[in-house]
Design a protein around this motif. Structure first.
Motif, PDB file in Angstrom:
ATOM      1  N   LEU A  99      32.010  38.004  39.943  1.00  0.00           N
ATOM      2  CA  LEU A  99      32.174  39.452  40.150  1.00  0.00           C
ATOM      3  C   LEU A  99      32.148  39.826  41.630  1.00  0.00           C
ATOM      4  CD1 LEU A  99      30.045  41.080  37.304  1.00  0.00           C
ATOM      5  CD2 LEU A  99      32.461  41.542  37.775  1.00  0.00           C
ATOM      6  N   ALA A 100      31.781  38.856  42.475  1.00  0.00           N
ATOM      7  CA  ALA A 100      31.753  39.137  43.919  1.00  0.00           C
ATOM      8  C   ALA A 100      33.123  38.964  44.561  1.00  0.00           C
ATOM      9  CB  ALA A 100      30.751  38.207  44.607  1.00  0.00           C
ATOM     10  N   ALA A 101      34.075  38.393  43.841  1.00  0.00           N
ATOM     11  CA  ALA A 101      35.381  38.119  44.460  1.00  0.00           C
ATOM     12  C   ALA A 101      36.078  39.436  44.819  1.00  0.00           C
ATOM     13  CB  ALA A 101      36.246  37.309  43.498  1.00  0.00           C
ATOM     14  N   PRO A 102      36.459  39.624  46.074  1.00  0.00           N
ATOM     15  CA  PRO A 102      37.028  40.917  46.494  1.00  0.00           C
ATOM     16  C   PRO A 102      38.263  41.319  45.684  1.00  0.00           C
ATOM     17  CG  PRO A 102      36.479  39.570  48.409  1.00  0.00           C
ATOM     18  CD  PRO A 102      36.277  38.707  47.207  1.00  0.00           C
ATOM     19  N   SER A 103      39.150  40.371  45.393  1.00  0.00           N
ATOM     20  CA  SER A 103      40.370  40.758  44.669  1.00  0.00           C
ATOM     21  C   SER A 103      40.047  41.197  43.231  1.00  0.00           C
ATOM     22  CB  SER A 103      41.365  39.596  44.663  1.00  0.00           C
ATOM     23  OG  SER A 103      40.785  38.468  44.020  1.00  0.00           O
ATOM     24  N   LEU A 104      39.026  40.578  42.641  1.00  0.00           N
ATOM     25  CA  LEU A 104      38.660  40.949  41.270  1.00  0.00           C
ATOM     26  C   LEU A 104      37.940  42.295  41.258  1.00  0.00           C
ATOM     27  CD1 LEU A 104      37.541  37.447  39.910  1.00  0.00           C
ATOM     28  CD2 LEU A 104      39.813  38.505  39.893  1.00  0.00           C
ATOM     29  N   ARG A 105      37.159  42.531  42.297  1.00  0.00           N
ATOM     30  CA  ARG A 105      36.505  43.847  42.415  1.00  0.00           C
ATOM     31  C   ARG A 105      37.554  44.936  42.558  1.00  0.00           C
ATOM     32  NH1 ARG A 105      30.763  43.006  44.448  1.00  0.00           N
ATOM     33  NH2 ARG A 105      30.727  45.164  45.074  1.00  0.00           N
ATOM     34  N   ALA A 106      38.625  44.617  43.285  1.00  0.00           N
ATOM     35  CA  ALA A 106      39.697  45.616  43.471  1.00  0.00           C
ATOM     36  C   ALA A 106      40.388  45.889  42.127  1.00  0.00           C
ATOM     37  CB  ALA A 106      40.704  45.108  44.495  1.00  0.00           C
ATOM     38  N   GLU A 107      40.606  44.821  41.329  1.00  0.00           N
ATOM     39  CA  GLU A 107      41.222  45.028  40.000  1.00  0.00           C
ATOM     40  C   GLU A 107      40.325  45.889  39.128  1.00  0.00           C
ATOM     41  OE1 GLU A 107      43.215  42.273  37.426  1.00  0.00           O
ATOM     42  OE2 GLU A 107      43.790  41.002  39.101  1.00  0.00           O
ATOM     43  N   LEU A 108      39.026  45.639  39.223  1.00  0.00           N
ATOM     44  CA  LEU A 108      38.096  46.405  38.388  1.00  0.00           C
ATOM     45  C   LEU A 108      37.997  47.855  38.872  1.00  0.00           C
ATOM     46  CD1 LEU A 108      35.386  43.673  37.784  1.00  0.00           C
ATOM     47  CD2 LEU A 108      36.849  44.737  36.055  1.00  0.00           C
ATOM     48  N   ALA A 109      38.076  48.043  40.185  1.00  0.00           N
ATOM     49  CA  ALA A 109      38.024  49.418  40.695  1.00  0.00           C
ATOM     50  C   ALA A 109      39.211  50.214  40.140  1.00  0.00           C
ATOM     51  CB  ALA A 109      38.062  49.401  42.230  1.00  0.00           C
ATOM     52  N   GLU A 110      40.311  49.521  39.944  1.00  0.00           N
ATOM     53  CA  GLU A 110      41.520  50.175  39.426  1.00  0.00           C
ATOM     54  C   GLU A 110      41.418  50.444  37.914  1.00  0.00           C
ATOM     55  OE1 GLU A 110      45.978  48.615  38.827  1.00  0.00           O
ATOM     56  OE2 GLU A 110      44.930  47.708  40.517  1.00  0.00           O
ATOM     57  N   THR A 111      40.780  49.523  37.178  1.00  0.00           N
ATOM     58  CA  THR A 111      40.848  49.595  35.718  1.00  0.00           C
ATOM     59  C   THR A 111      39.581  50.131  35.034  1.00  0.00           C
ATOM     60  OG1 THR A 111      40.183  47.264  35.643  1.00  0.00           O
ATOM     61  CG2 THR A 111      42.548  47.726  35.527  1.00  0.00           C
ATOM     62  N   LEU A 112      38.430  50.032  35.698  1.00  0.00           N
ATOM     63  CA  LEU A 112      37.185  50.448  35.023  1.00  0.00           C
ATOM     64  C   LEU A 112      37.143  51.928  34.645  1.00  0.00           C
ATOM     65  CD1 LEU A 112      34.343  48.391  36.766  1.00  0.00           C
ATOM     66  CD2 LEU A 112      34.915  48.389  34.338  1.00  0.00           C
ATOM     67  N   PRO A 113      37.677  52.833  35.493  1.00  0.00           N
ATOM     68  CA  PRO A 113      37.639  54.241  35.061  1.00  0.00           C
ATOM     69  C   PRO A 113      38.357  54.449  33.725  1.00  0.00           C
ATOM     70  CG  PRO A 113      38.131  54.094  37.412  1.00  0.00           C
ATOM     71  CD  PRO A 113      38.203  52.692  36.868  1.00  0.00           C
ATOM     72  N   GLY A 114      39.464  53.764  33.540  1.00  0.00           N
ATOM     73  CA  GLY A 114      40.193  53.874  32.269  1.00  0.00           C
ATOM     74  C   GLY A 114      39.390  53.279  31.120  1.00  0.00           C
ATOM     75  N   LEU A 115      38.680  52.191  31.392  1.00  0.00           N
ATOM     76  CA  LEU A 115      37.827  51.589  30.353  1.00  0.00           C
ATOM     77  C   LEU A 115      36.712  52.552  29.964  1.00  0.00           C
ATOM     78  CD1 LEU A 115      36.775  49.342  28.511  1.00  0.00           C
ATOM     79  CD2 LEU A 115      35.790  48.215  30.506  1.00  0.00           C
ATOM     80  N   ARG A 116      36.089  53.183  30.973  1.00  0.00           N
ATOM     81  CA  ARG A 116      34.998  54.144  30.667  1.00  0.00           C
ATOM     82  C   ARG A 116      35.512  55.287  29.791  1.00  0.00           C
ATOM     83  NH1 ARG A 116      30.902  52.594  33.527  1.00  0.00           N
ATOM     84  NH2 ARG A 116      31.297  51.632  35.546  1.00  0.00           N
ATOM     85  N   ARG A 117      36.648  55.850  30.183  1.00  0.00           N
ATOM     86  CA  ARG A 117      37.148  57.012  29.428  1.00  0.00           C
ATOM     87  C   ARG A 117      37.579  56.592  28.022  1.00  0.00           C
ATOM     88  NH1 ARG A 117      39.120  58.580  34.784  1.00  0.00           N
ATOM     89  NH2 ARG A 117      41.048  57.402  34.455  1.00  0.00           N
ATOM     90  N   THR A 118      38.207  55.416  27.916  1.00  0.00           N
ATOM     91  CA  THR A 118      38.676  54.964  26.601  1.00  0.00           C
ATOM     92  C   THR A 118      37.496  54.658  25.685  1.00  0.00           C
ATOM     93  OG1 THR A 118      40.638  54.032  27.620  1.00  0.00           O
ATOM     94  CG2 THR A 118      40.079  53.203  25.432  1.00  0.00           C
ATOM     95  N   ALA A 119      36.499  53.942  26.229  1.00  0.00           N
ATOM     96  CA  ALA A 119      35.332  53.596  25.416  1.00  0.00           C
ATOM     97  C   ALA A 119      34.611  54.866  24.963  1.00  0.00           C
ATOM     98  CB  ALA A 119      34.397  52.683  26.205  1.00  0.00           C
ATOM     99  N   ALA A 120      34.457  55.806  25.886  1.00  0.00           N
ATOM    100  CA  ALA A 120      33.750  57.052  25.545  1.00  0.00           C
ATOM    101  C   ALA A 120      34.519  57.818  24.473  1.00  0.00           C
ATOM    102  CB  ALA A 120      33.570  57.906  26.793  1.00  0.00           C
ATOM    103  N   ALA A 121      35.831  57.905  24.633  1.00  0.00           N
ATOM    104  CA  ALA A 121      36.633  58.648  23.647  1.00  0.00           C
ATOM    105  C   ALA A 121      36.574  57.947  22.289  1.00  0.00           C
ATOM    106  CB  ALA A 121      38.079  58.762  24.129  1.00  0.00           C
TER     107      ALA A 121
END
Ligand code: 6PG
Length: 463
Positions: free
Chosen positions: A382-404
């Motif tokens: 999870l410390a890998a910069p490129s993977l953190r960048a992918e997660l920064a892009e996709t996690l907000p969508g995961l949060r909203r989808t999971a919550a909905a």
């Protein structure tokens, strides 16, 4: 080499063995074959080239192999592997190599390696992925065991393996001991998690967003062309659009009870044994258990979940994030087993082997290989910069989808467990201080203090 001697023996010509044998024949590998079951043997004889040597039994097979011998076992994992090894062992010599290409539990592989080592016989545990088509046209092959023994069989197996886009065979020795079978077990565990995330996305689209199967199929096909694409997404598009003879979606006729052969459970058990969190894998196994409780579900069935409001881009992001997080849990699990057993597994090599041929093949594997290559050994992925960048892009969508999804009454365990794993792992302080307080109050289990060494006990009287 005489006419009746071949460099490789193959035992077990069921679906996987026969297809791998045909693949080997395509690459002009002379084979000695043995299949106990008459019907399976007859089918294989009809399909394999004339030059194939057919052995009557284990002794005959061993006699017809060039020495030192190499024998590929393609028999059902479990007792059948022990039975075949027992039949073969008296006819083998020190230096011979057995390659077990079944979905064998790494624990069994380690046990057999130790037992065979007494006679100087090597056992390579070989994870084979890609199903029937992969075996026939190019599987991903994950090997573990003695390096010199592997070197003897590697050229043959590399020739029949799938190739990544850069031409590299997806066939490698990933470490010593049972590393190959363990990596295959984790591959399957991730396979369970990614499939469960796809199933949750399907459920939300079909029932929450009232999309028809054609639109869902188009959505998966679109995802497949993007950064979250891969073989499982590709086949999701086909599966969802397939019609029954009357034109209705075939899925609507399928009993909603998922089978399992055990590899997802083994991966989860390994995580529990090692004290490593792999919740997306375990939740995917539990989701199959919930599906299997069909009779109970019929009795308990309540009102169907409601419609949901989810931005389609969020749903795609949710799938991408959950997939990436499931993969990372798998890599953490491999690293933990490696730390215990000393196999020396390079995560870059694992990601590279998974790039083609296997069920998990996806462009994400290239990105993972690159990300891991840039990390110092022992660094959490999870410390890998490129993977953190992918997660920064996709996690907000995961949060909203999971919550909905949760808000509307959908069970989305692959999505929520992936998110919770991430959110736990990026917190410097989790509420385990509170757990320690409870444990110490009811059981005097003691706790550590941040400001003083040693184990402490308090009366936790509330004041
Ligand atoms: C592969 C698959 C293969 C098999 C799984 C299915 O890599 O080719 O993983 O090994 O399809 O074992 O597992 P379940 O039956 O448990 O879903």
């Amino acid at each position: 080499m005489t006419q009746n001697i071949a460099p490789l023996g193959i035992i077990g010509l069921g679906t996987m063995g026969r297809n791998l044998a045909l693949n080997l024949a395509d690459h002009a590998v002379p084979l000695v074959a043995w299949e106990r079951d008459g019907a399976l043997a007859a089918r294989a004889r009809a399909e394999l080239p004339d030059g194939t040597i057919w052995a009557d039994d284990a002794a005959d097979l061993a006699r017809r192999l060039a020495s030192p011998r190499a024998v590929l076992l393609m028999v059902t994992a479990g007792a059948a592997v022990d039975a075949v090894i027992a039949a073969l062992r008296p006819h083998l010599e020190a230096g011979d190599v057995i390659v077990d290409g079944g979905n064998t539990d790494a624990v069994d592989t380690a046990r057999r390696q130790e037992a065979l080592a007494a006679d100087g016989i090597h056992l390579i545990g070989l994870g084979v992925s890609g199903g029937e088509e992969g075996a026939r046209r190019g599987p991903a092959l994950m090997a573990g065991g003695d390096a010199a023994a592997w070197d003897r069989v590697a050229p043959t197996l590399q020739a029949v393996a799938a190739r990544a886009a850069d031409g590299t065979p997806c066939c490698d020795r990933l470490g010593g001991g049972a590393a190959g079978h363990f990596v295959k077990t984790v591959h399957n565990g991730i396979e369970y998690a990614v499939m469960q995330a796809l199933a949750e996305a399907y459920d939300l689209m079909r029932h929450g967003l009232s999309m028809d199967v054609d639109r869902i199929g188009e959505t998966f096909a679109t995802w497949n062309r993007g950064p979250g694409g891969g073989y499982l997404v590709e086949i999701a598009a086909d599966v969802v659009r397939t019609r029954d003879s009357n034109g209705a979606p075939l899925l609507d006729k399928v009993v909603d009870r998922a089978g399992q052969k055990g590899t997802g459970r083994w991966a989860s058990l390994a995580a529990l044994d090692l004290g490593v969190a792999a919740p997306s894998i375990a939740e995917a196994v539990f989701a199959r258990a919930v599906s299997a409780a069909r009779d109970e579900r019929q009795v308990l069935a309540a009102k169907a979940p409601e419609a949901v409001q989810i931005d389609p881009a969020d749903l795609e992001a949710a799938f991408r994030a959950a997939t990436l997080l499931s993969f990372l849990q798998g890599f953490v699990l491999i690293a933990a087993a490696d730390a215990r057993d000393g196999w020396k597994v390079d995560p870059v090599a694992v990601a590279k082997v998974w790039r083609a041929g296997c069920i998990l093949r996806a462009p994400l594997l290239d990105r993972l290989a690159e990300a891991f290559a840039g990390l110092a050994p022992g660094t959490h992925p999870l410390a890998a910069p490129s993977l953190r960048a992918e997660l920064a892009e996709t996690l907000p969508g995961l949060r909203r989808t999971a919550a909905a999804g949760i808000g509307a009454g959908y069970a989305v365990p692959a999505l929520t467990s992936s998110l919770s794993w991430h959110d736990g792992m990026v917190r410097a302080r989790v509420p385990a201080d509170f757990l320690q307080g409870l444990r110490d109050k009811f059981g005097a289990h003691t706790f550590e203090r941040l400001d003083a060494p040693g184990n402490h006990h308090a009366d936790w009287s509330g004041s």
